[in-house]
Motif scaffolding. Structure first.
Motif, PDB file in Angstrom:
ATOM      1  N   ALA A 133       0.852  -1.175  -0.067  1.00 30.40           N
ATOM      2  CA  ALA A 133      -0.060  -0.004  -0.039  1.00 30.40           C
ATOM      3  C   ALA A 133       0.957   1.365   0.031  1.00 30.40           C
ATOM      4  O   ALA A 133       0.540   2.219  -0.680  1.00 30.40           O
ATOM      5  N   LEU A 134       1.911   1.088   0.682  1.00 28.75           N
ATOM      6  CA  LEU A 134       2.873   2.410   0.970  1.00 28.75           C
ATOM      7  C   LEU A 134       3.629   2.629  -0.771  1.00 28.75           C
ATOM      8  O   LEU A 134       3.573   3.696  -1.079  1.00 28.75           O
TER       9      LEU A 134
ATOM     10  N   PRO B 285       3.880  11.147  -4.058  1.00 36.70           N
ATOM     11  CA  PRO B 285       5.062  10.981  -3.197  1.00 36.70           C
ATOM     12  C   PRO B 285       4.774  11.536  -1.880  1.00 36.70           C
ATOM     13  O   PRO B 285       5.055  11.161  -0.917  1.00 36.70           O
ATOM     14  N   TRP B 286       4.167  12.614  -1.799  1.00 36.85           N
ATOM     15  CA  TRP B 286       3.747  13.498  -0.431  1.00 36.85           C
ATOM     16  C   TRP B 286       2.789  12.635   0.283  1.00 36.85           C
ATOM     17  O   TRP B 286       3.144  12.501   1.427  1.00 36.85           O
ATOM     18  N   LEU B 287       1.899  12.002  -0.559  1.00 36.86           N
ATOM     19  CA  LEU B 287       0.938  11.389   0.289  1.00 36.86           C
ATOM     20  C   LEU B 287       1.769   9.926   0.940  1.00 36.86           C
ATOM     21  O   LEU B 287       1.510   9.531   2.080  1.00 36.86           O
ATOM     22  N   GLY B 288       2.503   9.356   0.058  1.00 37.80           N
ATOM     23  CA  GLY B 288       3.361   8.215   0.583  1.00 37.80           C
ATOM     24  C   GLY B 288       4.265   8.354   1.753  1.00 37.80           C
ATOM     25  O   GLY B 288       4.172   7.715   2.753  1.00 37.80           O
TER      26      GLY B 288
ATOM     27  N   PRO C  96      -6.745   8.066   4.315  1.00 39.94           N
ATOM     28  CA  PRO C  96      -7.696   8.899   3.537  1.00 39.94           C
ATOM     29  C   PRO C  96      -7.741  10.508   3.999  1.00 39.94           C
ATOM     30  O   PRO C  96      -7.879  11.093   2.957  1.00 39.94           O
ATOM     31  N   VAL C  97      -7.461  10.824   5.058  1.00 42.04           N
ATOM     32  CA  VAL C  97      -7.373  12.101   5.339  1.00 42.04           C
ATOM     33  C   VAL C  97      -6.252  13.011   4.497  1.00 42.04           C
ATOM     34  O   VAL C  97      -6.455  14.068   3.990  1.00 42.04           O
ATOM     35  N   PHE C  98      -5.236  12.321   4.680  1.00 43.36           N
ATOM     36  CA  PHE C  98      -4.085  12.900   3.920  1.00 43.36           C
ATOM     37  C   PHE C  98      -4.305  13.011   2.480  1.00 43.36           C
ATOM     38  O   PHE C  98      -4.125  13.917   1.572  1.00 43.36           O
ATOM     39  N   ALA C  99      -4.694  11.600   2.060  1.00 44.68           N
ATOM     40  CA  ALA C  99      -5.311  11.697   0.508  1.00 44.68           C
ATOM     41  C   ALA C  99      -6.206  12.831   0.154  1.00 44.68           C
ATOM     42  O   ALA C  99      -6.406  13.475  -1.153  1.00 44.68           O
ATOM     43  N   TRP C 100      -7.358  13.140   1.039  1.00 37.09           N
ATOM     44  CA  TRP C 100      -8.256  14.011   0.671  1.00 37.09           C
ATOM     45  C   TRP C 100      -7.594  15.461   0.711  1.00 37.09           C
ATOM     46  O   TRP C 100      -8.164  16.460  -0.318  1.00 37.09           O
ATOM     47  N   TYR C 101      -6.782  15.806   1.470  1.00 36.21           N
ATOM     48  CA  TYR C 101      -5.844  17.027   1.297  1.00 36.21           C
ATOM     49  C   TYR C 101      -5.079  17.135   0.282  1.00 36.21           C
ATOM     50  O   TYR C 101      -4.627  18.302  -0.275  1.00 36.21           O
TER      51      TYR C 101
END
Length: 206
Positions: free
Chosen positions: A119-120, A128-131, A160-165
Motif C-alpha cells: 500500500a505504501l 510521493p507526498w501522500l506516501g 484517507p485524510v492525507f489523500a483528501w487534502y
C-alpha cells in the motif's frame, strides 16, 4: 494500433489489471527467506509474509529486502500506468489489483500478507507526498510505542485524510480509502492483542 499492438483496445485495461494482480501475488517475504535459508515466514512468528515477521528471524537485511520488494511491486505498476497515460479508473483498478494480489496471492492459495508495504508503494506512485505522510505517521507511532502493527493501523486510518487534502482526484482518494479499510481489517487480530496487552512489540518483553 493500441498500446499492446495485438491486443484489442477494449481488453487493454483487463491486461493491466490482471498483470498488476499477478505481480502483487509475488511474496517477497517467502522468496527472500528461501534465498537466505530462513524458515518460511508463514511457519514462524505471526505467520505473516511481510517484512515485520521476516525481521523476527534476526536477519535485518532479509527484512529490508522484503520491505523494498513489497513496496516496489506496489509502486511499479501504478507508476507505469500513470506514465502510460491510462485512464484514471484504470490506474485505480491497477492500484487495487496489486494490493489485493499481495493480500490474496494466487501463487500461495490466496493467503497473503497484510499489505502495508505494498500500500505504501501504491501511495508513493500516486503521490510521493501522500506516501511520505503515511510513512512518517508509521515512523512516529512505531518510535513512540515500538508496535509496528499500531503504526500501520494509525497510518492506514489517517491515509484517507492525507489523500483528501493532498490528492486532486476523488478516484484516487477512494482507492486509498479502500486500501485503508482493508489494511485495518487485516490487522483485526493485532487490534485485539493491543487491547488485551498481548501484542508483540520490538524491544518489548512478552
Amino acid at each position: 494500433m493500441n498500446e499492446l499492438g495485438f491486443i484489442p483496445v477494449t481488453l487493454v485495461p483487463v491486461v493491466w489489471i490482471v498483470a498488476a494482480y499477478l505481480l502483487g501475488s509475488i511474496a517477497f517475504g517467502i522468496l527472500i527467506s528461501k534465498l537466505y535459508g530462513l524458515p518460511d515466514p508463514r511457519s514462524v512468528g505471526s505467520g505473516n509474509i511481510g517484512a515485520t515477521n521476516v525481521a523476527r528471524s534476526g536477519k535485518k537485511s532479509a527484512a529490508v529486502l522484503t520491505l523494498l520488494g513489497d513496496a516496489f511491486k506496489g509502486w511499479f505498476p501504478v507508476w507505469l500506468a500513470l506514465q502510460s497515460g491510462m485512464l484514471m479508473w484504470v490506474v485505480s483498478a491497477v492500484a487495487l489489483a496489486v494490493f489485493f494480489g499481495h493480500l490474496y496471492p494466487v501463487y500461495h492459495g490466496f493467503k497473503g500478507g497484510k499489505g502495508v508495504a505494498t500500500a505504501l508503494g501504491v501511495m508513493l506512485a500516486i503521490s510521493p507526498w501522500l506516501g511520505l505522510a503515511a510513512l512518517a505517521t508509521w515512523i512516529v507511532v512505531f518510535a513512540a510505542t515500538r508496535y509496528s502493527s499500531l503504526g500501520a493501523i494509525v497510518a492506514a486510518a489517517l491515509a484517507p485524510v492525507f489523500a483528501w487534502y493532498l490528492l486532486p482526484y476523488q478516484d484516487y482518494v477512494l482507492t486509498v480509502l479502500v486500501m485503508s479499510v482493508w489494511l485495518i481489517w487485516r490487522h483485526r487480530s493485532n487490534i485485539r492483542k493491543l487491547l488485551a496487552g498481548t501484542e508483540s512489540g520490538f524491544g518489548k518483553k512478552k
